[in-house]
Design an enzyme around this catalytic site. Structure first.
Site, PDB file in Angstrom:
ATOM      1  N   HIS A 280      -8.382   8.358   1.526  1.00 54.31           N
ATOM      2  CA  HIS A 280      -7.388   9.776   2.663  1.00 54.31           C
ATOM      3  C   HIS A 280      -8.906  11.162   2.046  1.00 54.31           C
ATOM      4  CE1 HIS A 280      -6.901   7.896  -1.766  1.00 54.31           C
ATOM      5  NE2 HIS A 280      -7.550   8.499  -2.351  1.00 54.31           N
TER       6      HIS A 280
ATOM      7  N   ASP B 161      -0.192  15.907  -3.050  1.00 48.85           N
ATOM      8  CA  ASP B 161      -0.509  15.110  -4.403  1.00 48.85           C
ATOM      9  C   ASP B 161       0.254  15.039  -5.004  1.00 48.85           C
ATOM     10  OD1 ASP B 161      -3.671  13.737  -5.013  1.00 48.85           O
ATOM     11  OD2 ASP B 161      -1.713  14.132  -6.826  1.00 48.85           O
TER      12      ASP B 161
ATOM     13  N   CYS C  62       0.673  -0.927   0.660  1.00 44.25           N
ATOM     14  CA  CYS C  62      -0.270   0.015  -0.177  1.00 44.25           C
ATOM     15  C   CYS C  62       0.653   1.133   0.373  1.00 44.25           C
ATOM     16  CB  CYS C  62      -0.962  -0.489   1.271  1.00 44.25           C
ATOM     17  SG  CYS C  62      -1.779   1.849   1.076  1.00 44.25           S
TER      18      CYS C  62
HETATM   19  P1  AMP Z   1      -7.688   8.648  -5.587  1.00 43.73           P
HETATM   20  O1  AMP Z   1      -8.007   8.064  -7.311  1.00 43.73           O
HETATM   21  O2  AMP Z   1      -8.930   9.805  -5.120  1.00 43.73           O
HETATM   22  O3  AMP Z   1      -7.349   6.814  -5.435  1.00 43.73           O
HETATM   23  O4  AMP Z   1      -6.857   9.509  -5.493  1.00 43.73           O
HETATM   24  C1  AMP Z   1      -5.455   9.046  -5.496  1.00 43.73           C
HETATM   25  C2  AMP Z   1      -4.295  10.170  -5.495  1.00 43.73           C
HETATM   26  O5  AMP Z   1      -3.675   9.772  -5.128  1.00 43.73           O
HETATM   27  C3  AMP Z   1      -4.240  11.204  -6.680  1.00 43.73           C
HETATM   28  O6  AMP Z   1      -4.641  11.737  -7.151  1.00 43.73           O
HETATM   29  C4  AMP Z   1      -3.067  10.889  -7.306  1.00 43.73           C
HETATM   30  O7  AMP Z   1      -2.622  11.348  -8.024  1.00 43.73           O
HETATM   31  C5  AMP Z   1      -2.606  10.438  -5.944  1.00 43.73           C
HETATM   32  N1  AMP Z   1      -0.746   9.934  -5.851  1.00 43.73           N
HETATM   33  C6  AMP Z   1      -0.487   8.375  -6.245  1.00 43.73           C
HETATM   34  N2  AMP Z   1       0.195   7.526  -6.118  1.00 43.73           N
HETATM   35  C7  AMP Z   1       0.904   9.193  -5.372  1.00 43.73           C
HETATM   36  C8  AMP Z   1       2.433   9.586  -4.530  1.00 43.73           C
HETATM   37  N3  AMP Z   1       3.293   8.423  -4.277  1.00 43.73           N
HETATM   38  N4  AMP Z   1       2.594  10.810  -3.738  1.00 43.73           N
HETATM   39  C9  AMP Z   1       1.342  11.602  -3.602  1.00 43.73           C
HETATM   40  N5  AMP Z   1       0.819  11.103  -4.264  1.00 43.73           N
HETATM   41  C10 AMP Z   1       0.476  10.042  -5.343  1.00 43.73           C
HETATM   42 ZN    ZN Z   2      -2.157   1.652   3.248  1.00 39.61          ZN
END
Ligand code: AMP
Ligand code: ZN
Length: 122
Positions: free
Chosen positions: A104, A31, A5
């Site tokens: 989140h 993000d 995760c």
């Molecule tokens: P969701 O579609 O609500 O699950 O959003 C997941 C979010 O996580 C997206 O906006 C991605 O840009 C962000 N995300 C994915 N990997 C990372 C990371 N390593 N660091 C920061 N944000 C991330």
């Molecule tokens: Zn987790």
């Protein structure tokens, strides 16, 4: 901690993120692909998959998480008052558009227009 995760790994510090806040319950970071001038993610350290998995027993920490999100919005560039504000988004499950399966809140703010899937008001 759930293996593989990415958000558990960020909370733990084993992969990097631009963190703006952490305490014993929550971590907040930028993000990686911002959809607005301010785009933070706030997560519980505890691995909870999504809002589909919470129960009434979770209401206390969820309440603290919402209050913290509002505070972090104000402290990280979301403009105050009715002309400013922010958007709090929690995508849950495939129909909700969730891509990372650790609960989140997206905290989005700053001057519009914004880009992409978080931009719509209606
Ligand atoms: P969701 O579609 O609500 O699950 O959003 C997941 C979010 O996580 C997206 O906006 C991605 O840009 C962000 N995300 C994915 N990997 C990372 C990371 N390593 N660091 C920061 N944000 C991330
Ligand atoms: Zn987790």
């Amino acid at each position: 901690m759930s293996e593989n995760c990415i958000f558990c790994k960020i909370a733990q510090g084993s992969i990097p993120a631009r963190k703006v806040y952490e305490d014993d319950e929550f971590v907040c970071f930028h993000d990686i692909s911002p959809a607005a001038p301010v785009h933070l993610l706030l997560i519980p350290r505890k691995h909870v998959v999504s809002l589909q998995n919470v129960t009434p027993e979770d209401s206390h920490w969820l309440g603290r998480m919402v209050a913290l999100a509002c505070r972090l919005a104000a402290e990280n560039g979301c403009r105050p008052g009715p002309q400013g504000g922010f958007r709090l988004v929690a995508n849950a499950g495939a129909d909700g558009g969730q891509e990372v399966h650790h609960l989140h809140f997206h905290i989005l703010g700053g001057e519009r227009p914004w880009q992409g899937r978080m931009a719509a008001i209606a």
